[in-house]
Design a protein around this motif. Structure first.
Motif, PDB file in Angstrom:
ATOM      1  N   SER A 460       0.872  -1.311   0.063  1.00  0.00           N
ATOM      2  CA  SER A 460      -0.026   0.024  -0.070  1.00  0.00           C
ATOM      3  C   SER A 460       0.735   1.180  -0.043  1.00  0.00           C
ATOM      4  CB  SER A 460      -1.111  -0.137   1.179  1.00  0.00           C
ATOM      5  OG  SER A 460      -1.853  -1.171   0.999  1.00  0.00           O
ATOM      6  N   VAL A 461       1.998   1.063   0.632  1.00  0.00           N
ATOM      7  CA  VAL A 461       2.891   2.278   0.631  1.00  0.00           C
ATOM      8  C   VAL A 461       3.517   2.685  -0.800  1.00  0.00           C
ATOM      9  CG1 VAL A 461       5.037   3.224   1.484  1.00  0.00           C
ATOM     10  CG2 VAL A 461       3.425   2.123   2.932  1.00  0.00           C
ATOM     11  N   LEU A 465       2.745   6.026  -2.924  1.00  0.00           N
ATOM     12  CA  LEU A 465       3.831   6.694  -3.822  1.00  0.00           C
ATOM     13  C   LEU A 465       3.608   6.702  -5.150  1.00  0.00           C
ATOM     14  CD1 LEU A 465       6.626   5.533  -1.666  1.00  0.00           C
ATOM     15  CD2 LEU A 465       5.560   7.688  -1.118  1.00  0.00           C
ATOM     16  N   GLY A 466       2.975   5.488  -5.665  1.00  0.00           N
ATOM     17  CA  GLY A 466       2.660   5.645  -7.044  1.00  0.00           C
ATOM     18  C   GLY A 466       1.659   6.651  -7.764  1.00  0.00           C
ATOM     19  N   GLY A 500      -5.289   6.661 -15.713  1.00  0.00           N
ATOM     20  CA  GLY A 500      -5.552   5.136 -15.655  1.00  0.00           C
ATOM     21  C   GLY A 500      -4.625   4.564 -14.636  1.00  0.00           C
ATOM     22  N   CYS A 501      -3.263   4.965 -14.870  1.00  0.00           N
ATOM     23  CA  CYS A 501      -2.546   4.336 -13.795  1.00  0.00           C
ATOM     24  C   CYS A 501      -2.810   4.533 -12.459  1.00  0.00           C
ATOM     25  CB  CYS A 501      -1.092   5.002 -14.144  1.00  0.00           C
ATOM     26  SG  CYS A 501      -0.483   4.568 -15.703  1.00  0.00           S
ATOM     27  N   MET A 502      -3.354   5.848 -12.226  1.00  0.00           N
ATOM     28  CA  MET A 502      -3.910   6.005 -10.665  1.00  0.00           C
ATOM     29  C   MET A 502      -4.953   5.225 -10.139  1.00  0.00           C
ATOM     30  SD  MET A 502      -3.146  10.004 -10.030  1.00  0.00           S
ATOM     31  CE  MET A 502      -3.915  10.626 -11.549  1.00  0.00           C
ATOM     32  N   MET A 503      -5.794   4.958 -11.349  1.00  0.00           N
ATOM     33  CA  MET A 503      -7.035   3.918 -10.941  1.00  0.00           C
ATOM     34  C   MET A 503      -6.471   2.512 -10.640  1.00  0.00           C
ATOM     35  SD  MET A 503      -9.894   5.578 -13.354  1.00  0.00           S
ATOM     36  CE  MET A 503     -11.203   4.320 -12.844  1.00  0.00           C
ATOM     37  N   ALA A 504      -5.452   2.317 -11.518  1.00  0.00           N
ATOM     38  CA  ALA A 504      -5.069   0.746 -11.350  1.00  0.00           C
ATOM     39  C   ALA A 504      -4.324   0.895  -9.842  1.00  0.00           C
ATOM     40  CB  ALA A 504      -3.955   0.586 -12.571  1.00  0.00           C
ATOM     41  N   LEU A 703       1.996  -6.318  -7.035  1.00  0.00           N
ATOM     42  CA  LEU A 703       3.340  -5.935  -7.542  1.00  0.00           C
ATOM     43  C   LEU A 703       3.386  -5.744  -8.886  1.00  0.00           C
ATOM     44  CD1 LEU A 703       5.719  -7.732  -4.956  1.00  0.00           C
ATOM     45  CD2 LEU A 703       4.961  -5.431  -4.919  1.00  0.00           C
ATOM     46  N   ALA A 704       2.616  -6.680  -9.527  1.00  0.00           N
ATOM     47  CA  ALA A 704       2.401  -6.312 -11.239  1.00  0.00           C
ATOM     48  C   ALA A 704       2.025  -5.073 -11.643  1.00  0.00           C
ATOM     49  CB  ALA A 704       1.765  -7.486 -11.899  1.00  0.00           C
ATOM     50  N   ILE A 705       0.861  -4.801 -10.733  1.00  0.00           N
ATOM     51  CA  ILE A 705       0.507  -3.387 -11.046  1.00  0.00           C
ATOM     52  C   ILE A 705       1.027  -2.135 -10.662  1.00  0.00           C
ATOM     53  CG2 ILE A 705      -1.524  -1.894 -10.281  1.00  0.00           C
ATOM     54  CD1 ILE A 705      -3.228  -4.374  -9.901  1.00  0.00           C
ATOM     55  N   VAL A 706       2.063  -2.427  -9.349  1.00  0.00           N
ATOM     56  CA  VAL A 706       2.838  -1.305  -9.275  1.00  0.00           C
ATOM     57  C   VAL A 706       3.934  -1.229  -9.953  1.00  0.00           C
ATOM     58  CG1 VAL A 706       4.502  -0.727  -7.425  1.00  0.00           C
ATOM     59  CG2 VAL A 706       2.128  -1.413  -6.733  1.00  0.00           C
ATOM     60  N   PHE A 707       4.604  -2.304 -10.576  1.00  0.00           N
ATOM     61  CA  PHE A 707       5.723  -1.896 -11.320  1.00  0.00           C
ATOM     62  C   PHE A 707       5.338  -1.707 -12.915  1.00  0.00           C
ATOM     63  CE2 PHE A 707       8.071  -5.462  -8.644  1.00  0.00           C
ATOM     64  CZ  PHE A 707       8.824  -4.627  -8.065  1.00  0.00           C
TER      65      PHE A 707
END
Length: 863
Positions: A460-461, A465-466, A500-504, A703-707
């Motif tokens: 979540s952290v 940050l993302g 879209g990235c922020m929604m993901a 982690l796939a979403i974050v990366f």
């Protein structure tokens, strides 16, 4: 200490008064009433050790009272029955056939009381017991004149049944000593548990040696065991229990509570177990015990409180350890038994006198006096040191039951049970030893598996940050949208990518929420949030990048005659393409939600046995978001989005070498598409395989979403930031935009392509010319070498045929080596002066080169 001194003082005063009053009674001529008593000083229950002193205390106080039997004096004639029916039979006949006549009999043990009470009716004797608990004695047809201040052992059974039901036990086992008191108690217990739906699965008994019975309990997997035996046999039983390891956290033993508190520590030569072993074996057992000492500070018929009684009894015992004194707990019952008898006899004086009878006239054939004493005993009701004394229709004492457990080597009170009201009350601080009551068989406990909180917080952290990075990129793109370099990257599509990235990334939070955080009724809402945030985030982020790469491929892979038709980029078509992709997702998600909504399902895993000796199996459970046709919906969604990913990879590969200013970041978009496609194609099947492992599944998906989001934002926006920062193009591009307008020259791109083609053609021509020049230089070099050889040959011939000539000094330049060839370092054959003069045949500056080569000179060289 003060209370003890006070008791000693009272005891000394009582003895003094007894001596003085005995003289006065003799002088007054008081008539004696004799009571025949059997006190077991040894044997299975040596209760007489404390009960006899208590009875003598009560006898002395009664005889000293002027308001109770003023004309009579009670005298106790007692023997040691050793709690043995055979010995008691002999002593009973001694009491009956030896003067004086006894008006009442007072036996102790149940086995002795059974014998005495059954025979007493033949002599019209009232029997009053202070220590008998056998249920068989509650039979008026068999024992018509029997009373007891000790409640029946059956009073333990309602308490036991209540405890079985409280702790949800449905199977129990029993082991008993083969005596009537325990057999009748067990018969009553069987009837009560059958009514409660509880089964006695194992029933064992023994006479003297319990070894075989204990082994059978172990072999038949007994867990909840009710033990009915005397104290001496209890030590034998638990020595065998230790040997068979029939103790611990998954076993519960129910014993009788009237043993001495340290009964398992007493040195017993009949067993071969140490005190430490016995202490280990008995730890945690539960006792049910009749409340034998009034817990309240009340002065009853004897004008003593329970605490004052204990102080006087301790003085009477001469400092003996109460825990090592048999019958210490039952001593208040023996004390109240004498008072019950005295009050009953006192109540009969008046009625007997009215009928012309006296107590001293009693003989074994006088039923009238016996009947009057019976009526008086049957209506007894007074406060004693053991509590309120009252008898039921069977002559048994009615009382409360105390529940205790041995914890840490000492008994702890955990509750009371009132059998008259069926009320089970617990102490506020009661605690079962260990982790709680065990089960009567293997118990399956359901346990939900929840996501690791450390993993959820860590991911979540990164997601938070993302989101901040996405906000920074979005702000940068909006603020610099008037810069031409940013305009040429289609900033509105970039904004959609950032959103879209922020929604993901926002979908990571509901992805980690499970039943630990929300109630099961709210869980389907969390499931819908996961689905919508991921679906719409993917459509916006990937759809905008896919639209860019699609346009580039459509324009620059067409033939030249069709490129002119598409040279004008119309932004609304790009936005419409993203809108179509987004609409497809919204429509499919709405249909899914309406037709087959997501709900919570629970997956069950293989049962697990926890560590330790607890007889419990854990049933792991895991919550999932699912629907009736989940696999069908996932197949449709994964298939559609998988095709988009594959097509995006293909388009990115096809356009990797194309350069255009209309979308100047399409190469970065291609890199981002590679990243998203690879991560999605790996993560989707892996998460489906690991769906039963909540931590691994969440880690892979989140982690796939974050990366993918981090890489996308960095690849698309960081180069733009770096370019504007390092080149300082904000002001210049803005000024140029103000001068030339927001539109650019559409012919610039075509001219640039034309110049590139012309440049390639010129480079090819230059390369051909350079190859031709190199070839000519090689030919010239060969010809110069040939000319030099012929010149040397001609000079040699002239030297042999002609006299030497004088050669005039010539220009040193005439000896210079042709340009482009290395000068010889030395000549092994020096040329003679005469030969050197032959150079005058040529002009001093007659050099052969590509520019001044003449035909006549070439002919001269070949002559």
């Amino acid at each position: 200490m003060a209370r003890l001194c006070q008791g000693l003082l009272r005891c000394s005063l009582t003895l003094t008064l007894t001596v003085l009053l005995s003289c006065s009674r003799s002088a007054l001529g008081k008539k004696k009433l004799y009571i025949g008593a059997l006190f077991p000083m040894s044997g299975g229950w040596p209760g007489g050790q404390a009960c006899l002193p208590a009875a003598q205390m009560a006898m002395d106080l009664v005889n000293n009272r002027t308001d109770i039997l003023p004309d009579y004096e009670l005298e106790l004639i007692h023997y040691d029955s050793m709690c043995d029916p055979g010995e008691a039979t002999k002593l009973l006949y001694d009491l009956l056939y030896t003067e004086p006549i006894k008006i009442v009999l007072m036996p102790g043990c149940s086995s002795v009381s059974t014998l005495v009470a059954e025979a007493a009716r033949m002599w019209n004797l009232i029997v009053l017991s202070y220590g008998s608990s056998s249920p068989a004695l509650s039979n008026r047809q068999r024992f018509p004149t029997f009373f007891r201040t000790h409640p029946s052992a059956t009073l333990h059974n309602p308490t036991r049944v209540q405890l079985f039901q409280k702790w949800k036990w449905t199977k129990i086992a029993t082991i008993q000593q083969t005596t009537e008191v325990f057999t009748s108690t067990l018969d009553d217990l069987e009837d009560r548990v059958a009514e409660a739906g509880i089964e006695i699965s194992v029933r064992q008994s023994f006479l003297t040696d319990p070894a075989v019975a204990v082994k059978n309990l172990k072999r038949q997997d007994a867990r909840i065991i009710v033990g009915l035996f005397y104290e001496t046999e209890a030590r034998k039983v638990f020595c065998e229990v230790y040997k068979e390891k029939l103790y611990g956290k998954k076993y519960v033993w129910f014993l009788i509570g009237w043993y001495a508190d340290n009964w398992f520590k007493i040195n017993d030569p009949s067993i071969n177990c140490t005190v430490e072993q016995m202490t280990e074996a008995v730890e945690g057992h539960v006792t049910t015990e009749i409340v034998m000492l009034n817990p309240e500070t009340v002065r009853g018929a004897s004008n003593l409180t329970s605490q004052e009684f204990l102080a006087q009894l301790m003085s009477k015992l001469g400092g003996k350890n109460p825990e090592e004194t048999g019958g210490f707990q039952e001593a208040p019952l023996a004390y109240d038994a004498v008072w019950a008898l005295a009050l009953a006899l006192n109540k009969t004086v008046g009625p007997l006198k009215a009928k012309g009878h006296r107590l001293e006239d009693f003989n074994y054939n006088n039923r009238a006096i016996t009947a009057e004493i019976y009526r008086a005993m049957n209506t007894s009701s007074f406060e004693g040191v053991s509590g309120h004394v009252v008898f039921d229709a069977q002559g048994s004492r009615m009382a409360w039951t105390l529940i205790e457990q041995l914890q840490g080597g000492s008994y702890k009170k955990i509750g009371y049970y009132d059998s008259t009201k069926g009320n089970l009350s617990w102490y506020g601080n009661d605690k079962w030893i260990g982790s709680g009551p065990p089960a009567d068989q293997t118990v399956v406990i359901e346990e939900f598996r929840y996501l690791s909180q450390k993993l959820f917080v860590s991911v979540s952290v990164f997601a938070g940050l993302g989101i901040l990075l996405g906000i920074v990129c979005l702000t940068f793109n909006i603020y610099n949208s008037n810069v031409r370099y940013i305009q040429n990257s289609q900033p509105y599509l970039n904004n959609m990518t950032a959103v879209g990235c922020m929604m993901a990334l926002a979908a990571v939070f509901p992805l980690g929420i499970d039943g630990l955080h929300v109630h099961r009724r709210q869980f389907p809402v969390v499931c819908q949030f996961r689905l919508w945030l991921l679906g719409l985030g993917f459509s916006l982020a990937y759809g905008s990048m896919f639209t860019k790469i699609w346009w580039v491929h459509t324009v620059f892979t067409k033939k030249d005659d069709k490129k002119d038709k598409r040279k004008h980029l119309e932004p609304w078509k790009l936005y419409a393409t993203v809108g179509v992709l987004l609409s497809i997702d919204i429509l499919s998600l709405m249909i899914w939600q309406l037709v087959d909504p997501l709900h919570i399902t629970v997956e069950k895993f293989t049962r697990e046995a926890p560590k330790g000796d607890l007889d419990v199996l854990i049933q792991p459970l895991l919550e999932h978001c699912s629907s009736e046709k989940m696999n069908t919906w996932l197949g449709v969604v994964y298939g559609y989005k998988g095709l988009l990913l594959l097509l995006g990879i293909f388009l990115a590969y096809e356009t990797k070498s194309i350069s255009t200013e209309k979308i100047n970041d399409h190469r970065a978009v291609g890199m981002a598409i590679y990243n998203v496609a690879v991560l999605c194609m790996i993560t989707a099947p892996v998460t489906m395989i690991l769906s039963s492992q909540q931590d691994a599944s969440f880690a892979f998906a989140s982690l796939a979403i974050v990366f993918s989001v981090y890489i996308t934002l960095v690849v698309l926006f960081v180069p733009k930031m770096r370019r504007l920062i390092t080149r300082g193009e904000w002001q210049s591009d803005a000024q140029e935009t103000m001068k030339t307008g927001s539109s650019t020259n559409n012919n610039d791109e075509e001219k640039s392509r034309q110049l590139e083609r012309e440049n390639k053609e010129l480079q090819k021509i230059i390369q051909e010319k350079e190859e031709r020049v190199s070839e000519l230089r090689n030919q010239l070099s060969e010809r110069q070498a040939l000319r030099s050889r012929r010149r040397a040959s001609t000079v040699t011939n002239q030297n042999h045929s002609s006299p030497p000539l004088t050669i005039p000094q010539s220009d040193p330049r005439s000896l210079a080596h042709p340009p482009g060839y290395p000068a010889p370092t030395s000549d092994p054959h020096p040329i003679s002066p005469s030969f050197a003069n032959s150079s005058s045949l040529y002009q001093p500056d007659s050099k052969i080169s590509r520019n001044n080569c003449h035909t006549s000179r070439l002919q001269l060289l070949y002559k």
